[in-house]
Design a protein around this motif. Structure first.
Motif, PDB file in Angstrom:
ATOM      1  N   HIS A 115     150.078  62.923  15.361  1.00  0.00           N
ATOM      2  CA  HIS A 115     150.368  62.894  13.928  1.00  0.00           C
ATOM      3  C   HIS A 115     151.246  64.085  13.562  1.00  0.00           C
ATOM      4  O   HIS A 115     151.033  65.193  14.053  1.00  0.00           O
ATOM      5  CB  HIS A 115     149.079  62.975  13.103  1.00  0.00           C
ATOM      6  N   VAL A 116     152.215  63.839  12.683  1.00  0.00           N
ATOM      7  CA  VAL A 116     153.014  64.944  12.165  1.00  0.00           C
ATOM      8  C   VAL A 116     152.140  65.731  11.199  1.00  0.00           C
ATOM      9  O   VAL A 116     151.519  65.163  10.289  1.00  0.00           O
ATOM     10  CB  VAL A 116     154.283  64.442  11.447  1.00  0.00           C
ATOM     11  N   ARG A 117     152.048  67.034  11.430  1.00  0.00           N
ATOM     12  CA  ARG A 117     151.257  67.929  10.575  1.00  0.00           C
ATOM     13  C   ARG A 117     152.198  68.887   9.863  1.00  0.00           C
ATOM     14  O   ARG A 117     153.143  69.407  10.461  1.00  0.00           O
ATOM     15  CB  ARG A 117     150.257  68.739  11.407  1.00  0.00           C
ATOM     16  N   LEU A 118     151.919  69.114   8.585  1.00  0.00           N
ATOM     17  CA  LEU A 118     152.741  69.969   7.742  1.00  0.00           C
ATOM     18  C   LEU A 118     151.904  71.120   7.208  1.00  0.00           C
ATOM     19  O   LEU A 118     150.712  70.946   6.946  1.00  0.00           O
ATOM     20  CB  LEU A 118     153.304  69.160   6.569  1.00  0.00           C
ATOM     21  N   PRO A 119     152.506  72.299   7.009  1.00  0.00           N
ATOM     22  CA  PRO A 119     151.744  73.445   6.506  1.00  0.00           C
ATOM     23  C   PRO A 119     151.402  73.274   5.023  1.00  0.00           C
ATOM     24  O   PRO A 119     152.282  73.109   4.180  1.00  0.00           O
ATOM     25  CB  PRO A 119     152.690  74.631   6.735  1.00  0.00           C
ATOM     26  N   VAL A 120     150.121  73.294   4.706  1.00  0.00           N
ATOM     27  CA  VAL A 120     149.632  73.035   3.350  1.00  0.00           C
ATOM     28  C   VAL A 120     150.221  74.007   2.333  1.00  0.00           C
ATOM     29  O   VAL A 120     150.821  73.598   1.336  1.00  0.00           O
ATOM     30  CB  VAL A 120     148.084  73.086   3.310  1.00  0.00           C
ATOM     31  N   ARG A 121     150.033  75.297   2.545  1.00  0.00           N
ATOM     32  CA  ARG A 121     150.453  76.286   1.542  1.00  0.00           C
ATOM     33  C   ARG A 121     151.946  76.190   1.241  1.00  0.00           C
ATOM     34  O   ARG A 121     152.360  76.100   0.084  1.00  0.00           O
ATOM     35  CB  ARG A 121     150.102  77.706   1.988  1.00  0.00           C
ATOM     36  N   SER A 122     152.768  76.190   2.256  1.00  0.00           N
ATOM     37  CA  SER A 122     154.219  76.149   2.043  1.00  0.00           C
ATOM     38  C   SER A 122     154.650  74.923   1.250  1.00  0.00           C
ATOM     39  O   SER A 122     155.461  75.017   0.332  1.00  0.00           O
ATOM     40  CB  SER A 122     154.960  76.151   3.377  1.00  0.00           C
ATOM     41  N   LEU A 123     154.114  73.763   1.618  1.00  0.00           N
ATOM     42  CA  LEU A 123     154.542  72.535   0.950  1.00  0.00           C
ATOM     43  C   LEU A 123     154.104  72.473  -0.498  1.00  0.00           C
ATOM     44  O   LEU A 123     154.903  72.192  -1.387  1.00  0.00           O
ATOM     45  CB  LEU A 123     154.008  71.320   1.705  1.00  0.00           C
ATOM     46  N   PHE A 124     152.822  72.722  -0.738  1.00  0.00           N
ATOM     47  CA  PHE A 124     152.332  72.607  -2.113  1.00  0.00           C
ATOM     48  C   PHE A 124     152.897  73.703  -3.011  1.00  0.00           C
ATOM     49  O   PHE A 124     153.207  73.456  -4.177  1.00  0.00           O
ATOM     50  CB  PHE A 124     150.805  72.564  -2.154  1.00  0.00           C
ATOM     51  N   GLU A 125     153.075  74.907  -2.494  1.00  0.00           N
ATOM     52  CA  GLU A 125     153.682  75.955  -3.309  1.00  0.00           C
ATOM     53  C   GLU A 125     155.149  75.635  -3.610  1.00  0.00           C
ATOM     54  O   GLU A 125     155.617  75.892  -4.713  1.00  0.00           O
ATOM     55  CB  GLU A 125     153.536  77.321  -2.641  1.00  0.00           C
ATOM     56  N   ALA A 126     155.857  75.031  -2.655  1.00  0.00           N
ATOM     57  CA  ALA A 126     157.241  74.622  -2.902  1.00  0.00           C
ATOM     58  C   ALA A 126     157.309  73.572  -4.009  1.00  0.00           C
ATOM     59  O   ALA A 126     158.275  73.511  -4.765  1.00  0.00           O
ATOM     60  CB  ALA A 126     157.870  74.078  -1.620  1.00  0.00           C
ATOM     61  N   MET A 127     156.255  72.775  -4.145  1.00  0.00           N
ATOM     62  CA  MET A 127     156.200  71.743  -5.175  1.00  0.00           C
ATOM     63  C   MET A 127     155.703  72.299  -6.518  1.00  0.00           C
ATOM     64  O   MET A 127     155.576  71.565  -7.479  1.00  0.00           O
ATOM     65  CB  MET A 127     155.284  70.605  -4.716  1.00  0.00           C
ATOM     66  N   GLY A 128     155.404  73.590  -6.551  1.00  0.00           N
ATOM     67  CA  GLY A 128     154.993  74.208  -7.808  1.00  0.00           C
ATOM     68  C   GLY A 128     153.503  74.340  -8.012  1.00  0.00           C
ATOM     69  O   GLY A 128     153.048  74.762  -9.076  1.00  0.00           O
ATOM     70  N   TYR A 129     152.720  73.997  -7.017  1.00  0.00           N
ATOM     71  CA  TYR A 129     151.260  74.111  -7.112  1.00  0.00           C
ATOM     72  C   TYR A 129     150.796  75.508  -6.700  1.00  0.00           C
ATOM     73  O   TYR A 129     151.474  76.204  -5.969  1.00  0.00           O
ATOM     74  CB  TYR A 129     150.570  73.088  -6.195  1.00  0.00           C
ATOM     75  N   SER A 130     149.623  75.857  -7.159  1.00  0.00           N
ATOM     76  CA  SER A 130     148.950  77.071  -6.721  1.00  0.00           C
ATOM     77  C   SER A 130     147.972  76.679  -5.622  1.00  0.00           C
ATOM     78  O   SER A 130     147.266  75.675  -5.745  1.00  0.00           O
ATOM     79  CB  SER A 130     148.207  77.688  -7.911  1.00  0.00           C
ATOM     80  N   VAL A 131     147.926  77.461  -4.554  1.00  0.00           N
ATOM     81  CA  VAL A 131     147.050  77.159  -3.421  1.00  0.00           C
ATOM     82  C   VAL A 131     146.142  78.357  -3.176  1.00  0.00           C
ATOM     83  O   VAL A 131     146.623  79.474  -3.005  1.00  0.00           O
ATOM     84  CB  VAL A 131     147.871  76.855  -2.150  1.00  0.00           C
ATOM     85  N   GLN A 132     144.827  78.129  -3.194  1.00  0.00           N
ATOM     86  CA  GLN A 132     143.867  79.194  -2.902  1.00  0.00           C
ATOM     87  C   GLN A 132     142.960  78.767  -1.752  1.00  0.00           C
ATOM     88  O   GLN A 132     142.584  77.604  -1.647  1.00  0.00           O
ATOM     89  CB  GLN A 132     142.971  79.507  -4.117  1.00  0.00           C
ATOM     90  N   TRP A 133     142.623  79.746  -0.932  1.00  0.00           N
ATOM     91  CA  TRP A 133     141.714  79.539   0.202  1.00  0.00           C
ATOM     92  C   TRP A 133     140.400  80.227  -0.110  1.00  0.00           C
ATOM     93  O   TRP A 133     140.367  81.409  -0.450  1.00  0.00           O
ATOM     94  CB  TRP A 133     142.325  80.118   1.470  1.00  0.00           C
ATOM     95  N   ASN A 134     139.300  79.492   0.007  1.00  0.00           N
ATOM     96  CA  ASN A 134     137.971  80.053  -0.169  1.00  0.00           C
ATOM     97  C   ASN A 134     137.387  80.256   1.225  1.00  0.00           C
ATOM     98  O   ASN A 134     136.981  79.298   1.885  1.00  0.00           O
ATOM     99  CB  ASN A 134     137.089  79.116  -0.999  1.00  0.00           C
TER     100      ASN A 134
END
Length: 93
Positions: free
Chosen positions: A65-84
């Motif tokens: 499966h093609v895997r994409l980096p979560v933080r980079s993609l969602f932040e590029a789309m304007g979302y905020s990404v937090q890790w708990n």
């Protein structure tokens, strides 16, 4: 990449409604709304609407499966990404 959250491209597309084009050379082009995100397998260089930036991990093929980096993609789309770290959960807003 060992400590980078990755998402299957299929799941990313389902979550965001983005469309994808790929080719035999490993190029990936995601389109969502007016935005175009381009990247390549095993490369951290990417561009959003023609503006270059660096992914925190390279897109890769893992378990077929093609895997994409979560933080980079969602932040590029304007979302905020937090890790708990206590619950090992990612929050995307």
């Amino acid at each position: 990449q060992d400590h980078t959250a990755m998402i299957r491209m299929k799941d990313f597309l389902e979550m965001t409604g983005a469309e994808v084009r790929t080719d035999a050379y490993g190029n990936i082009e995601l389109t969502y709304g007016e935005n175009q995100l381009r990247m390549q397998l095993d490369q951290t260089d990417a561009s959003l609407n023609g503006t270059a930036f660096v992914l925190n991990a390279a897109p890769s093929i893992i378990s077929k499966h093609v895997r994409l980096p979560v933080r980079s993609l969602f932040e590029a789309m304007g979302y905020s990404v937090q890790w708990n770290s206590e619950t090992s959960e990612i929050r995307i807003e």
